[in-house]
Design an enzyme around this catalytic site. Sequence first.
Site, PDB file in Angstrom:
ATOM      1  N   ASP A   1       8.214  -0.112   2.671  1.00 35.78           N
ATOM      2  CA  ASP A   1       7.119   0.548   3.379  1.00 35.78           C
ATOM      3  C   ASP A   1       5.919  -0.398   3.330  1.00 35.78           C
ATOM      4  O   ASP A   1       5.279  -0.567   2.293  1.00 35.78           O
ATOM      5  CB  ASP A   1       6.792   1.881   2.705  1.00 35.78           C
ATOM      6  CG  ASP A   1       5.656   2.625   3.395  1.00 35.78           C
ATOM      7  OD1 ASP A   1       5.076   2.092   4.358  1.00 35.78           O
ATOM      8  OD2 ASP A   1       5.334   3.752   2.953  1.00 35.78           O
TER       9      ASP A   1
ATOM     10  N   LYS B   1      -3.349   1.521  10.984  1.00 34.46           N
ATOM     11  CA  LYS B   1      -3.955   0.997   9.761  1.00 34.46           C
ATOM     12  C   LYS B   1      -4.283  -0.491   9.885  1.00 34.46           C
ATOM     13  O   LYS B   1      -4.867  -1.076   8.969  1.00 34.46           O
ATOM     14  CB  LYS B   1      -3.012   1.218   8.570  1.00 34.46           C
ATOM     15  CG  LYS B   1      -2.705   2.686   8.289  1.00 34.46           C
ATOM     16  CD  LYS B   1      -1.785   2.847   7.105  1.00 34.46           C
ATOM     17  CE  LYS B   1      -1.252   4.250   6.950  1.00 34.46           C
ATOM     18  NZ  LYS B   1      -2.294   5.267   6.697  1.00 34.46           N
TER      19      LYS B   1
ATOM     20  N   HIS C   1       4.306   7.170  -0.898  1.00 37.80           N
ATOM     21  CA  HIS C   1       3.739   8.138   0.036  1.00 37.80           C
ATOM     22  C   HIS C   1       4.832   9.146   0.379  1.00 37.80           C
ATOM     23  O   HIS C   1       6.019   8.823   0.363  1.00 37.80           O
ATOM     24  CB  HIS C   1       3.275   7.386   1.286  1.00 37.80           C
ATOM     25  CG  HIS C   1       2.489   8.192   2.265  1.00 37.80           C
ATOM     26  ND1 HIS C   1       3.078   9.083   3.136  1.00 37.80           N
ATOM     27  CD2 HIS C   1       1.152   8.223   2.536  1.00 37.80           C
ATOM     28  CE1 HIS C   1       2.144   9.624   3.903  1.00 37.80           C
ATOM     29  NE2 HIS C   1       0.972   9.140   3.555  1.00 37.80           N
TER      30      HIS C   1
ATOM     31  N   GLN D   1       0.571  -0.261   3.945  1.00 36.26           N
ATOM     32  CA  GLN D   1      -0.682  -0.717   3.357  1.00 36.26           C
ATOM     33  C   GLN D   1      -0.708  -2.230   3.128  1.00 36.26           C
ATOM     34  O   GLN D   1      -1.768  -2.781   2.811  1.00 36.26           O
ATOM     35  CB  GLN D   1      -0.926  -0.001   2.026  1.00 36.26           C
ATOM     36  CG  GLN D   1      -1.024   1.503   2.125  1.00 36.26           C
ATOM     37  CD  GLN D   1      -2.225   1.984   2.915  1.00 36.26           C
ATOM     38  OE1 GLN D   1      -3.193   1.245   3.118  1.00 36.26           O
ATOM     39  NE2 GLN D   1      -2.175   3.217   3.388  1.00 36.26           N
TER      40      GLN D   1
ATOM     41  N   CYS E   1      -1.330  12.227   0.033  1.00 40.25           N
ATOM     42  CA  CYS E   1       0.099  12.356   0.358  1.00 40.25           C
ATOM     43  C   CYS E   1       0.971  11.730  -0.724  1.00 40.25           C
ATOM     44  O   CYS E   1       2.011  11.125  -0.431  1.00 40.25           O
ATOM     45  CB  CYS E   1       0.408  11.719   1.715  1.00 40.25           C
ATOM     46  SG  CYS E   1      -0.352  12.569   3.107  1.00 40.25           S
TER      47      CYS E   1
END
Length: 396
Positions: free
Chosen positions: A188, A214, A111, A191, A352
């Site tokens: 990261d 999220k 991202h 997700q 993104c």
Amino acid sequence: MIPDDIRADFPLLSKVCYLDSAATSLSPEPVLEAMLAYEHDFRANSGRGVHRLAQQASQKYRDAHVKVRKFIHADEGELVFTRNSTEAINMVASGLPWQKGDQVITTLLEHHSNLLPWMRLRDRQGIDLGLITPSTDGTLDPAALEAIISRKTRLVAVTQTSNVLGNVVPIREFAGICQDYGALLLVDGSQSVPHIPVNVEHLGCDFLCFSGHKMLGPTGTGVLYMKKSGLEPLLVGGGSVEQVTASGYTLTEGYERYEAGTPNIAGAIGLARAVEYLETLGMDDIRHHEQQLTRRIIDDLTGIEKVQVFGPGSEGDRIGVISFAIKGLNPHDVAIMLDGEANIMVRSGHHCCMPLMDHLNLPEGTVRASLHCYNTPEDADLFVDSVRKIAGDFKR
């Protein structure tokens, strides 16, 4: 399996088929109620008063840190609340003492939030930026990291799961390579944390960043986990100091060192309640539920003429993110048709991830459907049938 009756906690689902959770998930009623309780019953600043409302707000805010820490099984290190993953990643980028010639390695799967901070360091401070290229299905081979990492590598920054292709990255293997070369590892988890069990000790990372919005929590909430508390704070000010004199100041210890200013107290309380909600459902059950729906959708979509699905196949190691394109149609047009004709909410475009789209030769991007615990087989079937209709293939 996830019980069907949880959908009552998400009133918006009575109006739409929501398949855009990779952008922002819905928040259940218990999360909203927890935030409203703060506003109604003990609205006060955290860590800045001795009256009972301030004491209650402070305790709830501290408890929120503990609950989120336990959720990712962080027995050591520091857990800091941020506005989102973007801020958390930028805190690492700005907080480490860089020298010209230091190397950062990241990937084309990232991202923009895990790419632009490192590009800016390259442009402003002269660090070397190495990029690993994934395969067309998103696979990142640890051997590719081995090929470019060196003793000059200061940090490796990589997503655990792609927000475009849905594939899961072998983080533990990346961590082992980083340890061999003395490099830090930033993951990261934007997700991954909302959808699969995550244990920071098991991953072997030095930093983990993720966003509350999220994972059923409120917008404007995020987390930076640090294995060791050694970053220079991004901000200094009220709440982050132990002592201030006319000649200088001493920063406090703990997460407060990195959270200058009045925090998002209601948001932190809501995030903690979202964590409790996910734990009640069970992260293993959530993953299994979403995997079943993902396989159902991918297997059906791949049988539709003119539809191309990207990423690993239905049996691959992946989360509930399905990117696809319909030949001859712009992704935005498809998203608008899904909304207008079937009340289905999906995302379209580059997500993104423009460098990844360039790598995949998808200049217009893709259509992306993304799942969460509240989606059902009926949602999956409605979505596939609607795509089939748009694609002009009415065969079942």
